[in-house]
Scaffold this motif. Structure first.
Motif, PDB file in Angstrom:
ATOM      1  N   GLN A  16      44.676  20.123  56.536  1.00 21.05           N
ATOM      2  CA  GLN A  16      45.446  20.900  57.505  1.00 21.05           C
ATOM      3  C   GLN A  16      46.833  20.322  57.639  1.00 21.05           C
ATOM      4  OE1 GLN A  16      43.465  21.341  61.285  1.00 21.05           O
ATOM      5  NE2 GLN A  16      42.105  22.888  60.409  1.00 21.05           N
ATOM      6  N   THR A  17      47.828  21.192  57.560  1.00 29.87           N
ATOM      7  CA  THR A  17      49.207  20.726  57.673  1.00 29.87           C
ATOM      8  C   THR A  17      49.738  21.023  59.070  1.00 29.87           C
ATOM      9  OG1 THR A  17      49.499  21.132  55.333  1.00 29.87           O
ATOM     10  CG2 THR A  17      51.496  20.894  56.625  1.00 29.87           C
ATOM     11  N   ALA A  18      50.434  20.065  59.638  1.00 26.86           N
ATOM     12  CA  ALA A  18      50.945  20.216  61.003  1.00 26.86           C
ATOM     13  C   ALA A  18      52.101  21.215  61.059  1.00 26.86           C
ATOM     14  CB  ALA A  18      51.409  18.861  61.518  1.00 26.86           C
ATOM     15  N   VAL A  19      52.357  21.729  62.245  1.00 26.41           N
ATOM     16  CA  VAL A  19      53.485  22.647  62.457  1.00 26.41           C
ATOM     17  C   VAL A  19      54.781  21.820  62.466  1.00 26.41           C
ATOM     18  CG1 VAL A  19      54.506  24.273  64.115  1.00 26.41           C
ATOM     19  CG2 VAL A  19      52.016  24.181  63.793  1.00 26.41           C
ATOM     20  N   PRO A  20      55.814  22.261  61.727  1.00 24.24           N
ATOM     21  CA  PRO A  20      57.058  21.473  61.688  1.00 24.24           C
ATOM     22  C   PRO A  20      57.706  21.296  63.068  1.00 24.24           C
ATOM     23  CG  PRO A  20      57.034  23.130  59.960  1.00 24.24           C
ATOM     24  CD  PRO A  20      55.860  23.430  60.843  1.00 24.24           C
ATOM     25  N   VAL A  21      58.385  20.187  63.217  1.00 28.20           N
ATOM     26  CA  VAL A  21      59.080  19.877  64.476  1.00 28.20           C
ATOM     27  C   VAL A  21      60.499  19.402  64.157  1.00 28.20           C
ATOM     28  CG1 VAL A  21      57.029  19.197  65.786  1.00 28.20           C
ATOM     29  CG2 VAL A  21      58.239  17.486  64.420  1.00 28.20           C
ATOM     30  N   LYS A  22      61.379  19.486  65.157  1.00 25.04           N
ATOM     31  CA  LYS A  22      62.742  18.954  64.986  1.00 25.04           C
ATOM     32  C   LYS A  22      62.709  17.475  65.309  1.00 25.04           C
ATOM     33  CE  LYS A  22      65.638  22.728  64.873  1.00 25.04           C
ATOM     34  NZ  LYS A  22      66.771  22.911  64.071  1.00 25.04           N
ATOM     35  N   ARG A  23      63.347  16.661  64.453  1.00 22.89           N
ATOM     36  CA  ARG A  23      63.458  15.221  64.735  1.00 22.89           C
ATOM     37  C   ARG A  23      64.885  14.790  64.492  1.00 22.89           C
ATOM     38  NH1 ARG A  23      58.914  11.914  65.111  1.00 22.89           N
ATOM     39  NH2 ARG A  23      59.952  10.018  64.395  1.00 22.89           N
ATOM     40  N   HIS A  24      65.289  13.768  65.244  1.00 22.58           N
ATOM     41  CA  HIS A  24      66.626  13.237  65.023  1.00 22.58           C
ATOM     42  C   HIS A  24      66.673  12.609  63.632  1.00 22.58           C
ATOM     43  CE1 HIS A  24      70.296  10.837  65.582  1.00 22.58           C
ATOM     44  NE2 HIS A  24      70.638  11.912  66.266  1.00 22.58           N
ATOM     45  N   ILE A  25      67.787  12.769  62.956  1.00 23.78           N
ATOM     46  CA  ILE A  25      67.910  12.321  61.563  1.00 23.78           C
ATOM     47  C   ILE A  25      67.622  10.829  61.391  1.00 23.78           C
ATOM     48  CG2 ILE A  25      70.419  11.970  61.700  1.00 23.78           C
ATOM     49  CD1 ILE A  25      70.519  13.267  58.837  1.00 23.78           C
ATOM     50  N   THR A  26      67.864  10.039  62.425  1.00 17.79           N
ATOM     51  CA  THR A  26      67.596   8.593  62.328  1.00 17.79           C
ATOM     52  C   THR A  26      66.092   8.297  62.308  1.00 17.79           C
ATOM     53  OG1 THR A  26      67.754   8.468  64.719  1.00 17.79           O
ATOM     54  CG2 THR A  26      69.738   7.878  63.486  1.00 17.79           C
ATOM     55  N   GLN A  27      65.280   9.289  62.622  1.00 17.46           N
ATOM     56  CA  GLN A  27      63.821   9.076  62.709  1.00 17.46           C
ATOM     57  C   GLN A  27      63.087   9.847  61.612  1.00 17.46           C
ATOM     58  OE1 GLN A  27      62.832   6.951  65.179  1.00 17.46           O
ATOM     59  NE2 GLN A  27      65.022   6.821  65.605  1.00 17.46           N
ATOM     60  N   CYS A  28      63.763  10.149  60.516  1.00 13.40           N
ATOM     61  CA  CYS A  28      63.164  11.060  59.528  1.00 13.40           C
ATOM     62  C   CYS A  28      62.827  10.413  58.185  1.00 13.40           C
ATOM     63  CB  CYS A  28      64.089  12.254  59.290  1.00 13.40           C
ATOM     64  SG  CYS A  28      64.098  13.397  60.673  1.00 13.40           S
ATOM     65  N   LEU A  29      63.039   9.124  58.032  1.00 10.03           N
ATOM     66  CA  LEU A  29      62.744   8.501  56.739  1.00 10.03           C
ATOM     67  C   LEU A  29      61.273   8.711  56.366  1.00 10.03           C
ATOM     68  CD1 LEU A  29      63.693   6.725  54.361  1.00 10.03           C
ATOM     69  CD2 LEU A  29      62.949   4.743  55.670  1.00 10.03           C
ATOM     70  N   GLY A  30      61.038   9.190  55.158  1.00  9.43           N
ATOM     71  CA  GLY A  30      59.665   9.374  54.671  1.00  9.43           C
ATOM     72  C   GLY A  30      59.043  10.690  55.117  1.00  9.43           C
ATOM     73  N   TYR A  31      59.720  11.461  55.955  1.00  5.81           N
ATOM     74  CA  TYR A  31      59.188  12.760  56.389  1.00  5.81           C
ATOM     75  C   TYR A  31      59.511  13.814  55.332  1.00  5.81           C
ATOM     76  CZ  TYR A  31      58.125  11.141  61.122  1.00  5.81           C
ATOM     77  OH  TYR A  31      57.576  10.504  62.198  1.00  5.81           O
ATOM     78  N   VAL A  32      58.737  14.905  55.347  1.00 10.96           N
ATOM     79  CA  VAL A  32      58.980  16.015  54.408  1.00 10.96           C
ATOM     80  C   VAL A  32      59.743  17.104  55.155  1.00 10.96           C
ATOM     81  CG1 VAL A  32      57.860  17.798  53.012  1.00 10.96           C
ATOM     82  CG2 VAL A  32      56.939  15.472  53.044  1.00 10.96           C
ATOM     83  N   ILE A  33      60.843  17.544  54.570  1.00  9.04           N
ATOM     84  CA  ILE A  33      61.667  18.551  55.245  1.00  9.04           C
ATOM     85  C   ILE A  33      61.011  19.929  55.106  1.00  9.04           C
ATOM     86  CG2 ILE A  33      63.227  18.974  53.282  1.00  9.04           C
ATOM     87  CD1 ILE A  33      65.276  18.632  55.995  1.00  9.04           C
TER      88      ILE A  33
END
Ligand code: AMP
Ligand code: MG
Length: 392
Positions: A16-33
Motif C-alpha cells: 500500500q502506498t501512502a497519500v502524498p503530502v507537502k514537505r519542506h524541501i529541507t526535510q525531503c532527502l530520500g523521499y520520492v517526489i
C-alpha cells in the motif's frame, strides 16, 4: 505453516502506498517526489557574468571607458555606449548593452580607461538567461528519489515545499524480561537489549526516521496494553520477541485480543520460523522473532518491501542475483534457509556463525544465500540464488 513463496505473495497483496503530502524541501532527502516539477523561472534568471572582470560594449576595439560597477545582487540598469565598460563580478547581472565580459587578468587599467590584450568574442564569459533550464520546462520527473543534487537544483528554482510520498511512522516494541539497556550493569540471567538498535538503525539506513521504541516485560496485560496503543499510533509496528510458543510469549495472544487480523503466522524457513504478519485497520504488524539474526532476516525479506512501498520507492525488494558457491555445503534440516554469506566476484561463500542468536554473522556478510525447501546438499560451483544485503 506456509512456504516462503506463499508468505511473499501475501506480502505482495498487502502493498500500500501512502497519500502524498507537502514537505519542506529541507526535510525531503530520500523521499520520492509525487509530481512532475516544471520550472517557474529561467535559470539563470538573467544574463550572468561568469567571471570577475569587465562587461564591455565592444566594437572591434580593445580600449574602453570605465563608467561604473555592478556587483553580484545589483540590478544591471547601466546603459553602455559603444566602447564603454563596467567593472563586474561573478554572478552579477550583465547589462543588455554589454556584449562580452573580459576577465580581469586580461585587462590593464589606467584611471578611467581600460585596455584589453585581445578583442573579445561576442557573449564570451556571459551565462545566457535560461542556460541551465528554461521557464515551464521539466525540472524533475515524478517518482524520482530526492538526492542532495536534485533538491538543491529545485531550491535554485525557488521551490521550498515539495509533494512527496511520506515515510511510514513505525513503532518498535521490544519484549523480554531478560533484557537490560546497554550502559547499565548486567545482572544474573540478563542480557543486553540490542534489537531496538538493530531495527531503529536499519530503519534510519532506509531514511525512515519517524520511529519510536517501546519496551515491555514478558507480562500479558502490559503487552496487550502497550501493543494496543502502539498499533493505534503507527503505520507499521515491529515487535521483537515473544511470538514463539513459550509459556511467556504473549505477543500472539495479545494481538489476537486486540483484533489484529492474522495474514500469516509461521513460515517453513530458517531462521525466522515464528514470524507473524497481521493488520489492524490501516496498521501492519510484523512480530519478529527475538533472536537478533532471525529478526533482521525477517525484516529484510518481509517487512522492508512494504515499508519501502509505503513511500513509493521504486525498488522494494533486496536485489537478487545468481552466484556460484565456492565450496560444498551440506544443508541441515528441510526448511528453506537464508544463510549469511559473502560474495566475492562471481563466487559466494556461506559463512560460519549461522545461528539465529548471532548477529555477529551479519558483520562479515554482504548477502544471504537462499536455499529452497528440501535441499540437502549443494555442490561446489553450483549456482545458487543470493540476496544482496543493503550497504552498511
Ligand atoms: P524470544 O523470541 O522472545 O523467544 O527470544 C529469542 C531469543 O532472542 C532469546 O534468547 C532472547 O533473549 C533474545 N532476544 C529477544 N529479544 C532481544 C533483544 N531485544 N535484544 C537481544 N536479544 C533478544
Ligand atoms: Mg522473549
Amino acid at each position: 505453516m506456509i512456504s516462503v513463496n506463499e508468505a511473499l505473495s501475501k506480502i505482495e497483496i498487502h502493498k500500500q502506498t501512502a497519500v502524498p503530502v507537502k514537505r519542506h524541501i529541507t526535510q525531503c532527502l530520500g523521499y520520492v517526489i509525487a509530481e512532475d516539477i516544471f520550472s517557474l523561472i529561467d535559470m539563470p534568471p538573467f544574463r550572468q557574468s561568469a567571471m570577475d572582470g569587465y562587461a564591455v560594449n565592444h566594437d572591434q576595439s580593445n580600449t574602453y571607458k570605465l563608467i561604473g560597477e555592478i556587483k553580484a545582487g545589483d540590478p544591471a540598469d547601466i546603459i553602455l555606449k559603444k566602447n564603454e565598460a563596467v567593472r563586474i563580478f561573478t554572478g552579477a547581472s550583465v547589462p543588455n548593452t554589454a556584449n562580452a565580459v573580459i576577465m580581469q587578468e586580461k585587462i590593464d587599467v589606467t584611471n578611467t580607461l581600460i585596455s584589453s590584450q585581445e578583442i573579445p568574442k561576442n557573449e564570451q564569459n556571459i551565462r545566457p538567461k535560461g542556460e541551465q533550464i528554461k521557464k515551464n520546462t521539466l525540472a524533475l520527473t515524478k517518482n524520482t528519489t530526492l538526492t542532495p543534487t536534485n533538491l538543491s537544483f529545485l531550491a535554485s528554482l525557488g521551490f521550498d515545499e515539495l509533494l512527496v510520498y511520506p515515510k511510514p511512522k513505525v513503532g518498535i516494541v521490544i519484549t523480554g524480561s531478560e533484557l537490560i539497556t546497554p550502559g547499565t550493569p548486567l545482572a544474573p540471567g540478563k542480557i543486553y537489549e540490542s534489537n531496538s538498535i538493530l531495527l531503529s538503525t536499519t530503519l534510519q539506513n532506509e531514511q525512515i526516521n519517524d520511529f519510536t521504541v517501546y519496551k515491555v516485560k514478558d507480562d500479558y496485560q502490559s503487552t496487550e496494553d502497550l501493543l494496543k496503543k502502539v498499533i493505534n499510533e503507527n503505520d507499521f509496528v515491529l515487535v521483537s520477541g515473544g511470538i514463539s510458543v513459550g509459556d511467556y510469549d504473549f505477543v500472539g495472544k495479545a494481538l489476537e485480543k486486540i483484533g489484529v487480523t492474522e495474514i500469516f503466522y509461521k513460515i517453513k524457513q530458517k531462521p525466522g520460523k515464528p514470524l507473524f504478519f497481521g493488520k489492524k485497520d490501516t496498521t501492519y504488524v510484523f512480530a519478529l522473532p527475538g533472536n537478533p539474526a532471525s529478526a533482521l532476516t525477517c525484516f529484510y525479506i518481509y517487512a522492508l518491501p512494504l515499508l519501502r512501498n509505503f513511500s513509493h520507492c521504486e525498488k522494494i525488494h533486496l536485489t537478487k542475483k545468481v552466484k556460484k558457491i565456492s565450496h560444498n555445503y551440506e544443508v541441515k534440516g528441510i526448511r528453506a534457509q537464508f544463510l549469511k554469506a559473502k560474495i566475492t566476484n562471481e563466487f559466494v561463500e556461506v559463512l560460519d556463525l549461522q545461528s539465529s542468536a548471532m548477529i555477529h554473522g551479519f558483520n562479515e556478510a554482504n548477502a544471504l544465500v537462499f536455499i529452497t525447501e528440501n535441499t540437502n546438499f549443494i555442490k561446489k560451483l553450483q549456482e545458487v540464488e543470493v540476496i544482496l544485503l543493503p550497504k552498511k
